[in-house]
Design a protein around this motif. Structure first.
Motif, PDB file in Angstrom:
ATOM      1  N   ARG A  52      -3.376  -2.105  -5.828  1.00  0.00           N
ATOM      2  CA  ARG A  52      -3.211  -3.546  -5.708  1.00  0.00           C
ATOM      3  C   ARG A  52      -2.045  -3.871  -4.790  1.00  0.00           C
ATOM      4  O   ARG A  52      -1.096  -3.101  -4.658  1.00  0.00           O
ATOM      5  CB  ARG A  52      -2.922  -4.165  -7.088  1.00  0.00           C
ATOM      6  CG  ARG A  52      -4.066  -4.029  -8.051  1.00  0.00           C
ATOM      7  CD  ARG A  52      -3.619  -4.389  -9.444  1.00  0.00           C
ATOM      8  NE  ARG A  52      -3.349  -5.815  -9.536  1.00  0.00           N
ATOM      9  CZ  ARG A  52      -2.547  -6.342 -10.446  1.00  0.00           C
ATOM     10  NH1 ARG A  52      -1.910  -5.589 -11.312  1.00  0.00           N
ATOM     11  NH2 ARG A  52      -2.372  -7.637 -10.492  1.00  0.00           N
ATOM     12  N   ASN A  54       1.276  -5.016  -3.586  1.00  0.00           N
ATOM     13  CA  ASN A  54       2.594  -5.005  -4.237  1.00  0.00           C
ATOM     14  C   ASN A  54       2.800  -3.891  -5.272  1.00  0.00           C
ATOM     15  O   ASN A  54       3.838  -3.842  -5.933  1.00  0.00           O
ATOM     16  CB  ASN A  54       2.854  -6.370  -4.899  1.00  0.00           C
ATOM     17  CG  ASN A  54       4.323  -6.741  -4.850  1.00  0.00           C
ATOM     18  OD1 ASN A  54       4.947  -6.604  -3.801  1.00  0.00           O
ATOM     19  ND2 ASN A  54       4.871  -7.171  -5.963  1.00  0.00           N
ATOM     20  N   GLY A  56       3.296  -0.838  -4.723  1.00  0.00           N
ATOM     21  CA  GLY A  56       4.323   0.115  -4.279  1.00  0.00           C
ATOM     22  C   GLY A  56       3.812   1.245  -3.396  1.00  0.00           C
ATOM     23  O   GLY A  56       4.432   2.302  -3.325  1.00  0.00           O
ATOM     24  N   LYS A  57       2.698   1.011  -2.693  1.00  0.00           N
ATOM     25  CA  LYS A  57       2.132   2.046  -1.821  1.00  0.00           C
ATOM     26  C   LYS A  57       3.088   2.432  -0.686  1.00  0.00           C
ATOM     27  O   LYS A  57       3.368   3.608  -0.466  1.00  0.00           O
ATOM     28  CB  LYS A  57       0.802   1.549  -1.214  1.00  0.00           C
ATOM     29  CG  LYS A  57      -0.271   1.264  -2.246  1.00  0.00           C
ATOM     30  CD  LYS A  57      -1.533   0.672  -1.613  1.00  0.00           C
ATOM     31  CE  LYS A  57      -1.309  -0.718  -1.043  1.00  0.00           C
ATOM     32  NZ  LYS A  57      -0.951  -1.742  -2.029  1.00  0.00           N
ATOM     33  N   SER A  74       7.585  -4.756   1.226  1.00  0.00           N
ATOM     34  CA  SER A  74       8.144  -6.101   1.130  1.00  0.00           C
ATOM     35  C   SER A  74       7.739  -6.780  -0.158  1.00  0.00           C
ATOM     36  O   SER A  74       6.906  -6.291  -0.910  1.00  0.00           O
ATOM     37  CB  SER A  74       7.672  -6.957   2.298  1.00  0.00           C
ATOM     38  OG  SER A  74       6.410  -7.503   2.014  1.00  0.00           O
ATOM     39  N   ASN A  75       8.333  -7.917  -0.383  1.00  0.00           N
ATOM     40  CA  ASN A  75       7.989  -8.709  -1.563  1.00  0.00           C
ATOM     41  C   ASN A  75       6.810  -9.624  -1.305  1.00  0.00           C
ATOM     42  O   ASN A  75       6.316 -10.282  -2.202  1.00  0.00           O
ATOM     43  CB  ASN A  75       9.197  -9.546  -1.992  1.00  0.00           C
ATOM     44  CG  ASN A  75      10.194  -8.707  -2.755  1.00  0.00           C
ATOM     45  OD1 ASN A  75       9.804  -7.929  -3.622  1.00  0.00           O
ATOM     46  ND2 ASN A  75      11.456  -8.834  -2.428  1.00  0.00           N
ATOM     47  N   PRO A  77       3.156 -10.196  -0.930  1.00  0.00           N
ATOM     48  CA  PRO A  77       1.924  -9.436  -1.174  1.00  0.00           C
ATOM     49  C   PRO A  77       1.005  -9.466   0.041  1.00  0.00           C
ATOM     50  O   PRO A  77       0.991 -10.439   0.783  1.00  0.00           O
ATOM     51  CB  PRO A  77       1.266 -10.171  -2.346  1.00  0.00           C
ATOM     52  CG  PRO A  77       2.283 -11.110  -2.880  1.00  0.00           C
ATOM     53  CD  PRO A  77       3.266 -11.375  -1.783  1.00  0.00           C
ATOM     54  N   ARG A  79       1.157  -7.456   2.564  1.00  0.00           N
ATOM     55  CA  ARG A  79       1.940  -7.172   3.759  1.00  0.00           C
ATOM     56  C   ARG A  79       1.251  -6.135   4.648  1.00  0.00           C
ATOM     57  O   ARG A  79       1.200  -6.271   5.857  1.00  0.00           O
ATOM     58  CB  ARG A  79       3.309  -6.639   3.326  1.00  0.00           C
ATOM     59  CG  ARG A  79       4.248  -6.470   4.465  1.00  0.00           C
ATOM     60  CD  ARG A  79       4.803  -7.820   4.831  1.00  0.00           C
ATOM     61  NE  ARG A  79       6.108  -7.641   5.433  1.00  0.00           N
ATOM     62  CZ  ARG A  79       6.368  -7.876   6.708  1.00  0.00           C
ATOM     63  NH1 ARG A  79       5.438  -8.282   7.487  1.00  0.00           N
ATOM     64  NH2 ARG A  79       7.578  -7.701   7.168  1.00  0.00           N
TER      65      ARG A  79
HETATM   66  N1  LIG Z   1      12.054  -0.928  -9.078  1.00  0.00           N
HETATM   67  C1  LIG Z   1      11.122  -0.456  -8.249  1.00  0.00           C
HETATM   68  N2  LIG Z   1      10.608  -1.277  -7.304  1.00  0.00           N
HETATM   69  C2  LIG Z   1       9.656  -0.790  -6.494  1.00  0.00           C
HETATM   70  C3  LIG Z   1       9.186   0.547  -6.591  1.00  0.00           C
HETATM   71  N3  LIG Z   1       8.210   0.723  -5.666  1.00  0.00           N
HETATM   72  C4  LIG Z   1       8.106  -0.446  -5.002  1.00  0.00           C
HETATM   73  N4  LIG Z   1       8.962  -1.376  -5.492  1.00  0.00           N
HETATM   74  C5  LIG Z   1       9.120  -2.767  -4.999  1.00  0.00           C
HETATM   75  O1  LIG Z   1       7.872  -3.436  -5.101  1.00  0.00           O
HETATM   76  C6  LIG Z   1       7.656  -4.308  -3.972  1.00  0.00           C
HETATM   77  C7  LIG Z   1       6.342  -3.967  -3.294  1.00  0.00           C
HETATM   78  O2  LIG Z   1       6.416  -2.660  -2.766  1.00  0.00           O
HETATM   79  P1  LIG Z   1       5.504  -2.213  -1.521  1.00  0.00           P
HETATM   80  O3  LIG Z   1       5.797  -0.763  -1.327  1.00  0.00           O
HETATM   81  O4  LIG Z   1       5.710  -3.123  -0.380  1.00  0.00           O
HETATM   82  O5  LIG Z   1       4.047  -2.430  -2.110  1.00  0.00           O
HETATM   83  P2  LIG Z   1       2.644  -2.218  -1.381  1.00  0.00           P
HETATM   84  O6  LIG Z   1       1.732  -1.655  -2.395  1.00  0.00           O
HETATM   85  O7  LIG Z   1       2.823  -1.433  -0.123  1.00  0.00           O
HETATM   86  O8  LIG Z   1       2.239  -3.728  -1.062  1.00  0.00           O
HETATM   87  P3  LIG Z   1       1.142  -4.269   0.019  1.00  0.00           P
HETATM   88  O9  LIG Z   1       1.432  -3.606   1.322  1.00  0.00           O
HETATM   89  O10 LIG Z   1       1.389  -5.732   0.007  1.00  0.00           O
HETATM   90  O11 LIG Z   1      -0.206  -3.939  -0.508  1.00  0.00           O
HETATM   91  C8  LIG Z   1       8.891  -4.140  -3.102  1.00  0.00           C
HETATM   92  O12 LIG Z   1       9.785  -5.180  -3.387  1.00  0.00           O
HETATM   93  C9  LIG Z   1       9.457  -2.797  -3.524  1.00  0.00           C
HETATM   94  O13 LIG Z   1      10.849  -2.708  -3.327  1.00  0.00           O
HETATM   95  C10 LIG Z   1       9.767   1.406  -7.610  1.00  0.00           C
HETATM   96  O14 LIG Z   1       9.423   2.585  -7.798  1.00  0.00           O
HETATM   97  N5  LIG Z   1      10.726   0.830  -8.391  1.00  0.00           N
END
Ligand SMILES: Nc1nc2c(ncn2[C@@H]2O[C@H](COP(=O)(O)OP(=O)(O)OP(=O)(O)O)[C@@H](O)[C@H]2O)c(=O)[nH]1
Ligand SMILES: [Mg+2]
Length: 216
Positions: A52, A54, A56-57, A74-75, A77, A79
Motif C-alpha cells: 500500500r 506509504n 514503507g517500500k 515521503s509523507n 502517499p 509518491r
Molecule cells: N517509524 C518508521 N517510519 C517509517 C518506516 N518506514 C517508512 N517510514 C515512514 O513512512 C512514510 C512512508 O514511507 P515510504 O518509504 O515513502 O513509503 P512507500 O511505500 O514508498 O510510499 P509510496 O511510494 O507512496 O507508495 C515516510 O514518512 C517514512 O519515513 C519505519 O520502519 N519506521
C-alpha cells in the motif's frame, strides 16, 4: 490453522556475509519505468517491493542499501509513480513498485497501474520474489488481499514483510503477526516465512539482505 506461517529465522553466518557483501557493493538508480517496453534487459535476478501507498517500500530499499535518499520516500502517499529499478552491481535488481490503495488516486491511473502490475508479475522471467509489505500497525487490509490474489494467479513466489515494527509495542506486534498469519492461510502460495522489519531501527534488514543475496 496458521501453523504453516512462521517468522523467518535468523540467517546463518554464511548467508549474512553474502548479504552484507552484495549490499556493500555499488548501488545505482537505473530508471523509472511506465510500460513493459521500458523494462531493463532481463539479465539478472530481481525482487520487487509491493504494498500500500506509504507502507514503507522506498524506505526499506534505502535501509537495505544503506543509502538514505536512493529511493524517494515521503509523507505524501502515492509518491512513487513509476516502477523504479535499482541495480546492485550487475548481480540483482531491486524494484520499487508504485503503491496501491491510495484513496485519492484517479480511477484511470489506478486502472493503468493495475494493468501494468499484472503484466509485470506475469511476464518478468527474472523476477524471483515479490515482497508484499504490510504495515505492522494495520495488518492485512482489503487492498492487500487484492494483490495477494493477483499474486496467487502469477507464478511468482511472494513473501509478506511487516514494516515499521518500531511504531508498535511488542504486544501489538504479536497481535498483528497473528492476524497476518491468519490472512495468509487463505493464500497457500505465499512463502511460509514472514519477515518483520523496521527501516528506522534496522530490524530484519540483515535477514532480507541474506534472502536476496542467496536466492537462485
Ligand atoms: N517509524 C518508521 N517510519 C517509517 C518506516 N518506514 C517508512 N517510514 C515512514 O513512512 C512514510 C512512508 O514511507 P515510504 O518509504 O515513502 O513509503 P512507500 O511505500 O514508498 O510510499 P509510496 O511510494 O507512496 O507508495 C515516510 O514518512 C517514512 O519515513 C519505519 O520502519 N519506521
Ligand atoms: Mg515509495
Amino acid at each position: 490453522m496458521s501453523l504453516k506461517f512462521t517468522l523467518t529465522p535468523e540467517p546463518d553466518l554464511e548467508a549474512r556475509e553474502k548479504g552484507r557483501l552484495l549490499f556493500a557493493g555499488p548501488v545505482t538508480f537505473v530508471k523509472g519505468v511506465v510500460a513493459m517496453s521500458g523494462l531493463p534487459p532481463a539479465d539478472r535476478l530481481e525482487v520487487c517491493f509491493a504494498g500500500r501507498s506509504n507502507v514503507g517500500k522506498s524506505s526499506l530499499i534505502n535501509a537495505l542499501t544503506g543509502r538514505k535518499t536512493l529511493a524517494r520516500s515521503s509523507n505524501t502517499p502515492g509518491r512513487t509513480q513509476e516502477i523504479n529499478y535499482f541495480a546492485l552491481g550487475d548481480e540483482r535488481y531491486l524494484v520499487d513498485l508504485p503503491g496501491y490503495g491510495y484513496a485519492e488516486a484517479p480511477v484511470a491511473i489506478v486502472a493503468k497501474w493495475q494493468a501494468l502490475l499484472k503484466q509485470y508479475l506475469a511476464g518478468r522471467q527474472t523476477l524471483r520474489r515479490a515482497f508484499v509489505l504490510i504495515d505492522t500497525r494495520h495488518g492485512v487490509k482489503a487492498v492487500d488481499e487484492e494483490i495477494l490474489t493477483l499474486l496467487d494467479r502469477s507464478a511468482v513466489t511472494y513473501q509478506a514483510v511487516l514494516t515499521k515494527a518500531d511504531k508498535v509495542s511488542r504486544a501489538e506486534r504479536d497481535e498483528i503477526i497473528e492476524q497476518v498469519k491468519g490472512a495468509l492461510v487463505k493464500h497457500p502460495a505465499a512463502y511460509p516465512e514472514i519477515v518483520v522489519t523496521s527501516s528506522e531501527k534496522g530490524d530484519g534488514i540483515e535477514t532480507l539482505r541474506a534472502i536476496i543475496a542467496t536466492m537462485e
